[in-house]
Scaffold this motif. Structure first.
Motif, PDB file in Angstrom:
ATOM      1  N   UNK A 331       0.817  -1.218   0.000  1.00 16.36           N
ATOM      2  CA  UNK A 331       0.000   0.000   0.000  1.00 16.36           C
ATOM      3  C   UNK A 331       0.850   1.267   0.000  1.00 16.36           C
ATOM      4  N   UNK A 332       2.180   1.107  -0.027  1.00 20.44           N
ATOM      5  CA  UNK A 332       3.061   2.261  -0.022  1.00 20.44           C
ATOM      6  C   UNK A 332       3.330   2.830   1.355  1.00 20.44           C
ATOM      7  N   UNK A 333       3.035   2.060   2.412  1.00 22.06           N
ATOM      8  CA  UNK A 333       3.255   2.531   3.773  1.00 22.06           C
ATOM      9  C   UNK A 333       4.559   1.961   4.323  1.00 22.06           C
ATOM     10  N   UNK A 334       5.076   2.619   5.344  1.00 22.17           N
ATOM     11  CA  UNK A 334       6.309   2.161   5.976  1.00 22.17           C
ATOM     12  C   UNK A 334       6.042   0.905   6.808  1.00 22.17           C
ATOM     13  N   UNK A 335       6.992  -0.027   6.749  1.00 21.00           N
ATOM     14  CA  UNK A 335       6.917  -1.242   7.551  1.00 21.00           C
ATOM     15  C   UNK A 335       8.125  -1.289   8.473  1.00 21.00           C
ATOM     16  N   UNK A 336       8.190  -2.318   9.295  1.00 26.96           N
ATOM     17  CA  UNK A 336       9.248  -2.407  10.301  1.00 26.96           C
ATOM     18  C   UNK A 336      10.642  -2.370   9.684  1.00 26.96           C
ATOM     19  N   UNK A 337      10.793  -2.946   8.484  1.00 27.65           N
ATOM     20  CA  UNK A 337      12.101  -2.979   7.834  1.00 27.65           C
ATOM     21  C   UNK A 337      12.602  -1.580   7.496  1.00 27.65           C
ATOM     22  N   UNK A 338      11.708  -0.590   7.444  1.00 26.59           N
ATOM     23  CA  UNK A 338      12.117   0.786   7.141  1.00 26.59           C
ATOM     24  C   UNK A 338      12.638   1.519   8.373  1.00 26.59           C
TER      25      UNK A 338
END
Length: 479
Positions: A331-338
């Motif tokens: 969805x283009x959102x930040x995840x934990x890996x970011x």
């Protein structure tokens, strides 16, 4: 003169009859089987009747039947009936068994009653490979593959399958009743009577099937895992990689040496998932290789914090990718890996540069989870891509440094996942090609394990021949 090479006349006699040994070449694979079994301590491995009884009818020596089975799996002849036929017509088998022709019941009974000893024999060959210096690597690839059982899908039951089947049958019952009412009102004469009788018979069969399924549903309440297989009680329904498909079978696990592609450890389970198999397979492989430390590579289906920790405590480094459990990245959102973790300060740094500090620890599913978050997200211009809450929260397993180290190894060259695929999937493909489009011949988990051990032993023997040749292998066995 016919112009063709002519064979010997069938009625021709020979003054000096040929010896069986003259028909077997010095580099024939059957000689490896004969020598390997002769060098085994069959009594120590636990084979039944390895020592002759003083009284009673003499039986076949277990070495004879073991040689017969190993030869059969090496040549894609796993059936006891086919092995009986081969013993009476195959020159190699005649040489191997001394022209003995055991009946198929005796052959099958040997495999059924000597399962543990057969699996130990498979391990003995791995030990031989290690002793002669072929197995000296420090990395294994672990994977699982589904193999069909004797059980058909229609003879495997779960609560969901029974409920779905009952719903279809109840709809059929209603349809037949409506059809009989319509015929009774609109048709007359012999045609009407015949159609009513026909529908009545079909209605009766459906009612019998409904009663049978309801009885099966009651029996499921006593099943430990809520599943019943009628033909092979230990077989279970398992999903496969093909979409919307599955099979009733077993999950075969293997650990393959990345250098030689030899199977150093294997196991057969009736669990349809791999998550709990990482540490058992890795530890078994480490013992088989007799190494102080080992590197194990597996796919994301094996990812489990507890399993990774158990491997670490056993001196095994694991490289297992973490599966993506969130759809936010798509969805283009930040995840934990970011988010970047600073181990020295024990903080996470978000894409906006803010620090998420440690707040609390709690236990989830038997592991300790640390929680981090930051206040002030409401004024951050990146909030819409980060979180829908008032603050962004990050959780961290207390031993997540092991996962971080594995992620770093995944980014190295050569790619561990490519190495895994090139290593562990080849033996499975080879064994399935040998088996053909069929299933295990035996029933129950303990018997299937024996059958798989013979398949693995046959694969390893052929692999060793490809690596060092028959003559060197025979010389090594005799040392």
């Amino acid at each position: 003169m016919t112009g063709f090479i002519e064979g010997v006349q069938r009625s021709q006699t020979s003054l000096f009859p040929d010896q069986l040994d003259d028909w077997i070449g010095g580099d024939d694979l059957v000689r490896v089987v004969d020598l390997f079994v002769d060098e085994l301590d069959l009594s120590g491995l636990g084979f039944n009747r390895a020592m002759a009884a003083r009284t009673g009818r003499p039986g076949y020596h277990p070495a004879t039947l073991l040689k017969l089975f190993i030869y059969g799996y090496l040549n894609r002849i796993p059936s006891s009936r086919r092995l009986e036929r081969e013993a009476g017509r195959n020159v190699e088998v005649m040489w191997l068994t001394g022209r003995l022709v055991p009946d198929h019941k005796t052959i099958a009974e040997f495999r059924r009653t000597n399962g543990d000893a057969i699996r130990k024999t498979c391990a003995q060959f791995v030990k031989l490979c290690r002793r002669i210096g072929v197995l000296k690597g420090d990395c294994v690839a672990i994977d699982g593959s589904k193999f069909k059982a004797v059980n058909n899908r229609d003879r495997n039951f779960t609560k969901g399958k029974i409920a779905s089947r009952l719903a279809h049958l109840e709809a059929d019952v209603e349809r037949y009743i409506d059809e009989m009412v319509r015929i009774d009102r609109q048709e007359e004469g012999e045609v009407r009577s015949e159609r009513v009788r026909h529908l009545g018979r079909r209605y009766g069969r459906i009612r019998q099937e409904i009663d049978r399924l309801k009885e099966m549903d009651k029996a499921l309440a006593d099943a430990p895992d809520g599943k019943i297989s009628l033909t092979d009680p230990d077989a279970r329904a398992m999903a496969t990689s093909a979409r919307h498909s599955g099979m009733v079978g077993y999950n075969v696990q293997s650990a393959v040496d990345t250098e030689t592609h030899l199977i150093v450890a294997h196991e057969v389970t009736n669990k349809g998932f791999d998550r709990d198999q990482l540490s058992p397979m890795a530890i078994t492989a480490k013992k088989a290789l007799d190494r102080d430390k080992l590197h194990a590579i597996a796919d994301k289906g094996y990812f489990s914090g507890n399993e990774i920790l158990a491997c670490q405590e056993a001196g095994i480094t694991t490289t297992v990718p973490r599966p993506a459990t969130s759809g936010n990245a798509a969805k283009g959102m930040y995840v934990k890996a970011d988010f970047t973790y600073d181990a020295e300060r024990d903080v996470y740094i978000c894409p906006a540069g803010e620090e998420l500090t440690y707040r609390s620890t709690r236990e989830e599913r038997g592991v300790q989870i640390r929680r981090y978050w930051v206040n002030g997200c409401q004024t951050c211009p990146m909030q819409s891509r980060c979180t829908t809450g008032t603050e962004r929260r990050i959780t961290r397993w207390e031993h997540e440094d092991l996962v971080d180290a594995a992620i770093q190894r995944l980014g190295r060259d050569p790619d561990p996942m490519t190495l895994r695929r090139c290593t562990v999937e080849h033996p499975f493909g080879t064994i399935k090609a040998w088996m053909g489009h069929t299933h295990f011949l035996t029933r129950r988990l303990k018997n299937v394990r024996s059958e798989m051990a013979l398949q693995v032993l046959a694969y390893n023997i052929k692999r060793m021949v490809a690596l060092i040749g028959i003559q060197r292998l025979m010389q090594a066995i005799q040392v």
